[in-house]
Design an enzyme around this catalytic site. Sequence first.
Site, PDB file in Angstrom:
ATOM      1  N   SER A  86       0.785  -1.234   0.000  1.00 44.81           N
ATOM      2  CA  SER A  86       0.000   0.000   0.000  1.00 44.81           C
ATOM      3  C   SER A  86       0.817   1.283   0.000  1.00 44.81           C
ATOM      4  O   SER A  86       0.244   2.373  -0.114  1.00 44.81           O
ATOM      5  CB  SER A  86      -0.950   0.006   1.199  1.00 44.81           C
ATOM      6  OG  SER A  86      -1.998  -0.909   0.979  1.00 44.81           O
ATOM      7  N   ALA A 151     -10.813 -13.309  -0.773  1.00 43.50           N
ATOM      8  CA  ALA A 151      -9.872 -13.827   0.217  1.00 43.50           C
ATOM      9  C   ALA A 151      -9.558 -15.297  -0.024  1.00 43.50           C
ATOM     10  O   ALA A 151      -8.395 -15.714   0.016  1.00 43.50           O
ATOM     11  CB  ALA A 151     -10.437 -13.630   1.622  1.00 43.50           C
ATOM     12  N   THR A 153      -9.727 -16.900  -2.777  1.00 38.29           N
ATOM     13  CA  THR A 153      -9.042 -17.074  -4.054  1.00 38.29           C
ATOM     14  C   THR A 153      -7.583 -16.657  -3.989  1.00 38.29           C
ATOM     15  O   THR A 153      -6.709 -17.322  -4.561  1.00 38.29           O
ATOM     16  CB  THR A 153      -9.751 -16.260  -5.153  1.00 38.29           C
ATOM     17  OG1 THR A 153     -11.102 -16.716  -5.266  1.00 38.29           O
ATOM     18  CG2 THR A 153      -9.055 -16.416  -6.499  1.00 38.29           C
ATOM     19  N   TYR A 192     -10.542   2.148   5.774  1.00 37.04           N
ATOM     20  CA  TYR A 192      -9.524   1.872   4.758  1.00 37.04           C
ATOM     21  C   TYR A 192     -10.089   0.936   3.702  1.00 37.04           C
ATOM     22  O   TYR A 192     -10.604  -0.140   4.015  1.00 37.04           O
ATOM     23  CB  TYR A 192      -8.314   1.228   5.423  1.00 37.04           C
ATOM     24  CG  TYR A 192      -7.085   1.152   4.565  1.00 37.04           C
ATOM     25  CD1 TYR A 192      -6.231   2.239   4.465  1.00 37.04           C
ATOM     26  CD2 TYR A 192      -6.760  -0.007   3.876  1.00 37.04           C
ATOM     27  CE1 TYR A 192      -5.079   2.180   3.692  1.00 37.04           C
ATOM     28  CE2 TYR A 192      -5.620  -0.072   3.102  1.00 37.04           C
ATOM     29  CZ  TYR A 192      -4.780   1.010   3.016  1.00 37.04           C
ATOM     30  OH  TYR A 192      -3.641   0.950   2.244  1.00 37.04           O
ATOM     31  N   SER A 193     -10.006   1.348   2.449  1.00 37.03           N
ATOM     32  CA  SER A 193     -10.555   0.549   1.364  1.00 37.03           C
ATOM     33  C   SER A 193      -9.613   0.558   0.174  1.00 37.03           C
ATOM     34  O   SER A 193      -9.365   1.607  -0.432  1.00 37.03           O
ATOM     35  CB  SER A 193     -11.927   1.082   0.928  1.00 37.03           C
ATOM     36  OG  SER A 193     -12.389   0.388  -0.220  1.00 37.03           O
ATOM     37  N   ASN A 194      -9.091  -0.589  -0.168  1.00 38.62           N
ATOM     38  CA  ASN A 194      -8.230  -0.690  -1.336  1.00 38.62           C
ATOM     39  C   ASN A 194      -8.959  -0.335  -2.628  1.00 38.62           C
ATOM     40  O   ASN A 194      -8.353   0.141  -3.587  1.00 38.62           O
ATOM     41  CB  ASN A 194      -7.643  -2.106  -1.424  1.00 38.62           C
ATOM     42  CG  ASN A 194      -6.605  -2.348  -0.347  1.00 38.62           C
ATOM     43  OD1 ASN A 194      -5.554  -1.732  -0.330  1.00 38.62           O
ATOM     44  ND2 ASN A 194      -6.924  -3.251   0.575  1.00 38.62           N
ATOM     45  N   GLY A 336       2.736  -0.755   4.089  1.00 43.25           N
ATOM     46  CA  GLY A 336       2.198  -1.587   3.026  1.00 43.25           C
ATOM     47  C   GLY A 336       2.372  -3.059   3.316  1.00 43.25           C
ATOM     48  O   GLY A 336       3.433  -3.486   3.777  1.00 43.25           O
TER      49      GLY A 336
END
Length: 378
Positions: A86, A151, A153, A192-194, A336
């Site tokens: 990240s 998750a 996968t 927090y959102s990717n 990250g």
Amino acid sequence: MSVRTGLVATTAVAAAFALAAPAAAAPGGRDHTPTRRAMDAAVRDGVPGVTARAEDGHGTWKAASGTGDLRTGRARGTDDRYRVGSITKTFVATVLLQLEAEGRLSLDDTVERWLPGVVRGHGHDGRRITLRQLLNHTSGVYNVTEDEGFARTFFLKDGFLRHRFDTTTPGQLVAIAMAHAPDFAPGASWHYSNTNYVLAGMVIEKATGHTYATEIRRRVVEPLGLRATLVPGTYPKVPKPSSRAYGKLARTATGPTYDVTELNPSLASSAGEMIADSRDLNRFYSALLRGRLLPRKQLAEMKTTVRVDDIPGAGYGLGLIDRELSCGVHVWGHGGGIHGSTSEAVTTADGRHSLAFNFNGDWSGDGDAVIEAEYCGS
């Protein structure tokens, strides 16, 4: 300070390995002994190996501890490249802020303006979300890496070993997120959102006609001479010099350790796919905080933070975290996490004292302790 990706932070402690690679001291300068001790403690806690580099007015100090390859016993290297996860977000936010400074977009633009119809479904509405809210995680957009199918996968053993080289597009990642309800109304809270940064990368492409990777190379990597930094796309390897990366691929804190070095990083996209080394990360964050990459107005926007309850004493700006340490020092940077790799990069507000380091395991070790040791001596 690390805001990690998905399940890579949920796996557990392995046996400690021998310490190695003596530190190269900054001549006549700061005592980095506490930092080295914190690195060694992370190895005793189960991290295979740690590499770190600190730079300040006294010079450069770099050190490594532990093992870089569990099969051969090779020591961790002081000049290793590694996946930075990240930390990619700060690069993406920098490009968007540069585009704003050039008048090509505004952070108050809606997502819908740039990506019509993309953020829709189950209560998501891109007409109500601004680019700024993407960058500071106040959009409420569901985090794709929290999806149970994603998750299974990509983070758990059976799925990862079968799908580690699959290519995932940004559109596919966003579609997974849109199958869920948003976490909250835009601007109402922080989470927090990717997915936010997958969308940010898509906006960069729409605004420039080039991929976000091209823009990062042109605007940041090449001007700063970041020789070890790359946006790998679908390339599965970490260029040398580098160490192997290890993960548990499980929800538990026990079990076998797997070599997860090679994977298709498109699963992280513009939320976390980059590779760098500690030298480059120090140079990037120092240049950023010194105003070499952004005009004063945009840097001030980047440093305008919202409260983050998940990180004590911290605030989240636009792809940039401000944290007050126990000794009162403020450091700016980002953490990250991605499979087998946990990284941190921080610098002081004046950009003059920088630290970057990496654990080549994703299940243990106290990165906060390393930061505290470098800046507070404990």
